[in-house]
Design an enzyme around this catalytic site. Structure first.
Site, PDB file in Angstrom:
ATOM      1  CD  GLU A 227      -1.712  -2.358   1.634  1.00  0.00           C
ATOM      2  OE1 GLU A 227      -0.521  -2.587   1.953  1.00  0.00           O
ATOM      3  OE2 GLU A 227      -2.606  -3.230   1.709  1.00  0.00           O
TER       4      GLU A 227
ATOM      5  CG  PHE B 158      -9.636  -9.668  11.788  1.00  0.00           C
ATOM      6  CD1 PHE B 158      -8.386  -9.993  12.286  1.00  0.00           C
ATOM      7  CD2 PHE B 158      -9.853  -9.750  10.418  1.00  0.00           C
ATOM      8  CE1 PHE B 158      -7.364 -10.388  11.437  1.00  0.00           C
ATOM      9  CE2 PHE B 158      -8.831 -10.160   9.562  1.00  0.00           C
ATOM     10  CZ  PHE B 158      -7.589 -10.481  10.081  1.00  0.00           C
ATOM     11  CD  GLN B 159      -7.231  -7.411   8.281  1.00  0.00           C
ATOM     12  OE1 GLN B 159      -8.101  -7.222   7.429  1.00  0.00           O
ATOM     13  NE2 GLN B 159      -6.063  -7.957   7.999  1.00  0.00           N
TER      14      GLN B 159
ATOM     15  CE  LYS C 267     -17.838  -7.202   3.726  1.00  0.00           C
ATOM     16  NZ  LYS C 267     -17.344  -8.523   4.135  1.00  0.00           N
TER      17      LYS C 267
ATOM     18  CG  MET D 117      22.050  12.555   3.245  1.00  0.00           C
ATOM     19  SD  MET D 117      23.181  13.760   2.522  1.00  0.00           S
ATOM     20  CE  MET D 117      22.210  14.331   1.125  1.00  0.00           C
TER      21      MET D 117
HETATM   22  C1  LIG Z   1      12.198   6.041   5.309  1.00  0.00           C
HETATM   23  C2  LIG Z   1      13.460   6.703   5.685  1.00  0.00           C
HETATM   24  N1  LIG Z   1      14.295   6.126   6.567  1.00  0.00           N
HETATM   25  C3  LIG Z   1      15.464   6.729   6.879  1.00  0.00           C
HETATM   26  C4  LIG Z   1      15.815   7.925   6.331  1.00  0.00           C
HETATM   27  C5  LIG Z   1      17.132   8.602   6.721  1.00  0.00           C
HETATM   28  N2  LIG Z   1      18.003   8.687   5.549  1.00  0.00           N
HETATM   29  C6  LIG Z   1      18.109   9.787   4.790  1.00  0.00           C
HETATM   30  S1  LIG Z   1      19.090   9.611   3.485  1.00  0.00           S
HETATM   31  C7  LIG Z   1      19.464   8.025   3.914  1.00  0.00           C
HETATM   32  C8  LIG Z   1      20.383   7.190   3.095  1.00  0.00           C
HETATM   33  C9  LIG Z   1      19.841   6.921   1.747  1.00  0.00           C
HETATM   34  O1  LIG Z   1      20.617   5.928   1.147  1.00  0.00           O
HETATM   35  P1  LIG Z   1      20.512   5.631  -0.397  1.00  0.00           P
HETATM   36  O2  LIG Z   1      19.090   5.486  -0.798  1.00  0.00           O
HETATM   37  O3  LIG Z   1      21.426   4.518  -0.747  1.00  0.00           O
HETATM   38  O4  LIG Z   1      20.975   6.987  -1.053  1.00  0.00           O
HETATM   39  P2  LIG Z   1      22.437   7.640  -1.076  1.00  0.00           P
HETATM   40  O5  LIG Z   1      22.451   8.678  -0.002  1.00  0.00           O
HETATM   41  O6  LIG Z   1      23.445   6.554  -0.822  1.00  0.00           O
HETATM   42  O7  LIG Z   1      22.541   8.234  -2.430  1.00  0.00           O
HETATM   43  C10 LIG Z   1      18.801   7.666   5.082  1.00  0.00           C
HETATM   44  C11 LIG Z   1      18.907   6.361   5.763  1.00  0.00           C
HETATM   45  C12 LIG Z   1      14.894   8.495   5.430  1.00  0.00           C
HETATM   46  N3  LIG Z   1      15.117   9.681   4.842  1.00  0.00           N
HETATM   47  N4  LIG Z   1      13.758   7.864   5.092  1.00  0.00           N
END
Ligand SMILES: Cc1ncc(C[n+]2csc(CCOP(=O)(O)OP(=O)(O)O)c2C)c(N)n1
Ligand SMILES: [Mg+2]
Lengths: 176, 563
Positions: free
Chosen positions: B50, B112-113, B162, B470
């Site tokens: 979803e 449920f749900q 529902k 990042m």
């Molecule tokens: C759902 C979610 N969990 C954690 C984060 C924290 N976060 C921001 S950037 C990042 C790393 C992203 O890694 P990747 O997709 O490999 O991109 P890169 O920075 O390596 O290009 C994380 C864990 C987030 N923004 N969103």
């Protein structure tokens, strides 16, 4: 900026959950709410909320605008100021013995409050007024021993012919 | 003749111009799905999760400006939508989320749900509804779409028990809504517009900051006219990218944490800032007390609550951006601002910000630039969240209006693939590129299944740096290179794609970058490119969290570190 108490009047459609929406908004934006009341207004299907909020004027303006953004909220006005009548009701259950009863009754008289219940060791007093009056009244009674206090929160209305939070009647024509 | 709630829902959706929905069914929404075959004009795309459905609906909405629609069953189906709804809320995306609910007699019984999804989504929807009888369903759908698309757009959720779907009612689609507390169409105040015009006409160093509001309101021509008439440099926010052509001589990139240094420095120098449809997010302003210290600020926005929320504003203009700019343009005098423009050019020369180093190995910036070159910029770029997102925003040049779809406010990893899918479904004739990170990609990787089954021709470029890059960058710069929990072990993405019958190539050598992009473009349907890139590359410029824009860090002279 100066932090003071502001009183807001909000006209809202009386849909389920509208108080919840307002309360959720205050919590989530970290607004410091002193009291909030809700009840019927002079218009069918429209309720009136009174919110007392503590903050500087910029923050209160944010509260007002965020509140007005809620779909169920029709109008919000900041009615803080000398031309506003603000009232709150309190019920106070205070210890009263045969020796203290008459002294308490004098204080009740001075504050134009009312005794609404008497028992052998206590009185219930009904008082209305603005917040300051109720607070000083409460302080005067404290020495006798307070058993219970219930305050309603404030309602407010501006003096004179104008409406506190006027809403366009035309916009209400389809509400039922 | 009476109709069932399900029929009423379908016909109401058709009345709202819905053609595509993304969803997954479950017990309480079977009656609705059972009715769908009667309405072939409503296309339903079965997603794998979803969250993917919600982001796909967002991608659809952002690519078209129409309301995106996603559907889920009660309980876990509904809670799986939450991230997508929150994302739409933060980025003002018009979305209608429809959830099934247990029958009315079971509500409040922990059936449920059963989950209180209207309670859960209260702070992340523009409005939401629990439908309590079949008679009110059509009116609620009408209101929901109206709310989602007008004013400042946003997500609206409709929770339908529902037995409301199976119940009967007369169907009359209302021709108007009655929402006395909702006034989306505000005309900018003429006196405020005149004051703003005077301030702009008297300014020496005016600067436009255009946000996503400029895109939502489709004020492209008005914005251009304003900039050209008075020769005002234009900077955008991340979400405002492509509201103004980036190759335009007056375009000076975008500002904020990873914006161009020259853009951030210009904010410090400008004397009048014209902020259009943006909300002074902390990633945009840096330290608020150091933001635009020399400027008077004109803030144009449709949402009155945005005025003065984060920064003091000198001239607020609340209302619909497009007519406001049209009126403002009538009062703007021709100017050349020669000194200011040459100062801007000097800033850009001294702080180039987005140069790409020449390397032997593949650096992510290079890949993005090559995608730009190969598509000649004629693409819709959708990203995940992380370094790759910032590089995509920096090194692809966005001239086409509304051509970058990225999760700005919530920063939702996992956004890219499903949002790209939704954008491509909405715009089948556009080139849709999903530029994703190896971490982000894996958060909604299951939608490869949807893409394969529906043959949705999204081109996927993974910038595979083997890190949650990042976060690794923050660890490198601010936590003495302690890489706790940021190295990734990824599966072979090409093999994963192949398992879904999607072709792909892993690219390890620089000379293969351009040919592989060509191969992906020539492929009929979806295609995956897995670029193995320099693992410890950093995004510059960077304004450290909590610093002022003027404290921007620029790219240090780089060690070349190829494997
Ligand atoms: C759902 C979610 N969990 C954690 C984060 C924290 N976060 C921001 S950037 C990042 C790393 C992203 O890694 P990747 O997709 O490999 O991109 P890169 O920075 O390596 O290009 C994380 C864990 C987030 N923004 N969103
Ligand atoms: Mg990565």
């Amino acid at each position: 900026m100066l932090t003071t108490k502001h009183t807001l009047v909000a006209m809202v459609t009386d849909k389920p959950g509208v108080l919840n929406r307002a309360a959720s908004l205050f919590r989530r934006r970290g607004f410091n709410i002193d009291s909030i009341t809700v009840g019927h207004s002079e218009l069918p299907h429209i309720s009136r909320m009174t919110i007392v909020v503590i903050g500087n004027s910029a923050m209160v303006e944010q509260v007002r605008k965020q509140l007005e953004k809620l779909v169920d909220v029709i109008k919000v006005a900041d009615v803080t100021g000398a031309t506003t009548i603000i009232r709150e009701l309190a019920l106070i259950k205070v210890n009263a013995t045969s020796t203290t009863r008459s002294e308490i009754m004098q204080i009740v008289d001075i504050f134009r409050a009312k005794i609404v219940d008497v028992s052998s060791d206590s009185l219930i007093i009904e008082a209305t007024g603005d917040e300051d009056k109720l607070s000083s009244f409460y302080n005067m009674l404290r020495g006798f021993g307070i058993k219970e206090l219930a305050r309603t929160g404030c309602v407010a209305m501006i003096r004179g012919g104008a409406k506190s939070a006027a809403i366009d009647k035309e916009s209400l024509k389809d509400i039922q | 003749m009476k109709k069932t709630g399900s029929q009423i829902l379908c016909e109401s959706l058709i009345n709202e111009g819905v053609d595509t929905m993304f969803g997954i069914l479950g017990g309480v929404v079977i009656p609705f799905y059972d009715t769908l075959p009667q309405y072939p004009q409503l296309k339903h795309i079965l997603v794998a999760h979803e969250q993917g459905g919600a982001h796909a609906a967002e991608g659809y909405a952002r690519a078209t400006g129409k309301v995106g629609v996603c559907i889920a069953t009660s309980g876990p189906g509904a809670t799986n939508l939450v991230t997508g709804i929150a994302d739409a809320y933060m980025d003002s995306v018009p979305l209608v989320a429809i959830t099934g609910q247990v029958a009315r007699s079971l509500i409040g019984k922990d059936a449920f749900q059963e989950i209180d999804i209207t309670g859960i989504t209260l702070p992340i929807t523009k409005h939401n509804y629990l439908v309590t009888d079949t008679t009110s369903l059509a009116g609620i759908v009408k209101e929901a779409f109206f709310l989602a698309r007008t004013g400042r757009p946003g997500p609206v959720l409709i929770d339908i028990p529902k037995d409301v779907l199976t119940g009967l009612a007369e169907f009359n689609y209302p021709d108007h809504v009655s929402l006395p507390g909702y006034k989306p169409k505000v005309q900018g105040h003429p006196a405020q517009i005149n004051k703003a015009a005077k301030l702009i006409n008297d300014s020496k160093k005016p600067l436009i900051i255009a946000g996503r509001g400029a895109i939502i309101s489709e004020s492209y021509n008005e914005l251009k006219q304003l900039a050209e008439t008075a020769q005002i440099p234009v900077i955008t926010t991340l979400l405002g990218i492509s509201s103004f052509p980036e190759s335009h001589i007056l375009s000076y990139g975008w500002l904020g944490m990873h914006g161009m240094a020259y853009a951030n420095l210009a904010v410090e120098e400008c004397d009048v800032m014209i902020a259009i449809g943006m909300r002074f997010d902390d990633r945009v302003t840096g330290k608020i007390s150091g933001f635009a210290p020399n400027a008077k600020i004109i803030h144009i926005d449709v949402d009155p609550a945005e005025i003065g929320k984060n920064v003091r504003v000198d001239i607020p203009i609340v209302g619909d951006i497009k007519p406001i700019l049209q009126n403002l343009n009538k009062a703007i005098e021709k100017q050349d601002h020669m000194d200011w423009i040459s100062r801007m050019d000097q800033l850009r020369k001294e702080h180039p910000s987005i140069n790409i180093r020449d390397t032997d190995c593949i650096i992510p910036q290079y890949v993005i630039r090559q995608i730009y070159e190969s598509t000649q910029g004629n693409a819709i770029v959708v990203t995940g969240v992380g370094q790759h997102q910032m590089w995509a925003a920096q090194h692809f040049w966005f001239d086409k209006p509304n051509s970058l779809i990225t999760s700005g406010g919530l920063g939702t990893m996992g956004y890219g693939l499903p949002a790209a899918m939704g954008a491509k479904v909405a715009c089948p004739d556009e080139n849709v590129w999903c530029i994703d990170g190896d971490g982000s990609f894996q958060m909604n990787i299951q939608e490869l299944g949807t893409i394969a089954r529906e043959n949705i021709g999204v081109k996927i470029a993974i910038l595979n740096n083997g890190f949650l890059g990042m976060v690794r960058q923050w660890q490198e710069l601010f936590y003495q290179r302690r890489y706790v929990a940021t190295p990734l072990s990824c599966p072979d993405f090409v093999k994963v794609a192949e398992a879904y019958n999607i072709p792909g190539i892993t690219v390890k050598n620089k000379i293969d970058v351009i040919p592989s992009i060509k191969t992906a473009m020539e492929a009929e349907g979806p295609f995956l490119l897995n670029f193995i890139v320099e693992p410890e590359e950093n995004v510059y410029p960077m304004v450290p969290a909590g610093a002022s824009l003027s404290e921007v860090l620029e790219e240090p002279v780089k060690k070349v570190r190829c494997k």
